[in-house]
Design an enzyme around this catalytic site. Sequence first.
Site, PDB file in Angstrom:
ATOM      1  N   ALA A  76       0.841  -1.203   0.000  1.00 50.26           N
ATOM      2  CA  ALA A  76       0.000   0.000   0.000  1.00 50.26           C
ATOM      3  C   ALA A  76       0.872   1.247   0.000  1.00 50.26           C
ATOM      4  O   ALA A  76       1.955   1.275   0.586  1.00 50.26           O
ATOM      5  CB  ALA A  76      -0.907   0.005   1.219  1.00 50.26           C
ATOM      6  N   GLY A 125       1.384  -5.721   1.040  1.00 45.05           N
ATOM      7  CA  GLY A 125       0.271  -6.151   0.220  1.00 45.05           C
ATOM      8  C   GLY A 125       0.689  -6.803  -1.081  1.00 45.05           C
ATOM      9  O   GLY A 125      -0.030  -7.646  -1.621  1.00 45.05           O
ATOM     10  N   GLU A 128       1.067 -10.277  -0.121  1.00 41.37           N
ATOM     11  CA  GLU A 128      -0.275 -10.829   0.099  1.00 41.37           C
ATOM     12  C   GLU A 128      -0.940 -11.152  -1.236  1.00 41.37           C
ATOM     13  O   GLU A 128      -1.610 -12.187  -1.380  1.00 41.37           O
ATOM     14  CB  GLU A 128      -1.121  -9.854   0.907  1.00 41.37           C
ATOM     15  CG  GLU A 128      -0.663  -9.707   2.342  1.00 41.37           C
ATOM     16  CD  GLU A 128      -1.622  -8.886   3.188  1.00 41.37           C
ATOM     17  OE1 GLU A 128      -2.340  -9.477   3.999  1.00 41.37           O
ATOM     18  OE2 GLU A 128      -1.650  -7.646   3.017  1.00 41.37           O
ATOM     19  N   GLU A 148       4.959  -5.551   7.957  1.00 43.66           N
ATOM     20  CA  GLU A 148       3.944  -4.726   8.610  1.00 43.66           C
ATOM     21  C   GLU A 148       4.254  -4.440  10.073  1.00 43.66           C
ATOM     22  O   GLU A 148       4.008  -3.325  10.559  1.00 43.66           O
ATOM     23  CB  GLU A 148       2.569  -5.401   8.478  1.00 43.66           C
ATOM     24  CG  GLU A 148       1.887  -5.204   7.128  1.00 43.66           C
ATOM     25  CD  GLU A 148       2.354  -6.182   6.065  1.00 43.66           C
ATOM     26  OE1 GLU A 148       1.729  -6.229   4.996  1.00 43.66           O
ATOM     27  OE2 GLU A 148       3.349  -6.894   6.286  1.00 43.66           O
TER      28      GLU A 148
END
Length: 284
Positions: A76, A125, A128, A148
Amino acid sequence: MPPTTKLSPPAVSGEILLDFPQEHVLLITLNRPRSLNAFTPGMTDDLRRVLNWFEDEPSLWCVIFTGAGRAFCAGADLKAGIKTTGRQAETGEKIISDMHGFASISRRESKKPFIAAVNGSSFGGGTELTLNCDLVVASRDASFGLPEVKRGVIAIQGGIPRLVRIAGHQLASEMLLLGKTITADDARNRFGFVNAVVAPADVLPTALEFASQIVANSPDSVQSTKVALLLTQRHSNEETLAVHVRSPETVANFQGANIKEGLKAFNEKRSPVWQNAGTRTAKL
């Protein structure tokens, strides 16, 4: 030119690029190279529209994700993220209600195969997203991280359960609790979520070869099998079987044109000519 070049996908910004490199295949390129393809809310909206369209477009059987420039995806864009800690609860509820997860991909349960062509670094992300793909090709210089915890946030958009299922608790903890970055070789040989590690110039060609092998198969069979792969993550063997055989994709396979064509082609010792998934033939 392949028929898929005549398709009309939804309009998107320049932050993602769409291409149809071969018949039945959609290629999505994340296109913010100066920001290492970090996601903005606009990119997520673009991908949501495109992937919803992809799901419903019968002539598209497979999608490949890659990144422009030297990175696959840095996750992000933190500058577009949470500005104050007072918005955390609101964001948590938004995460729960967002059924498709980060970038509209990380928790999306598609009946069609996803391929990641990881051409460089993949963080947060971006990893992910990678973990939610069915096949992953990575360049030798690629790296993967879920940092994170180093930023005071959580890999909550789908990364934790997917990584634990693939790698197991202890190996997942290396990435999740330490915020550790791993190499492409480790992602393949230790953690088990990369299928092939190749030279940088071979990443996209290898992903396209995987796609070619997928679309050489019956799309009805592929989609039913993909559904079963997802069901096994939630159910026991017997529960998976019961749900799978009753799924729309499996019923369509049993009743469709392609199962007849596949068996007929086998008997005639020729290559089958597949139709789009769900195509029916008149009863004999």
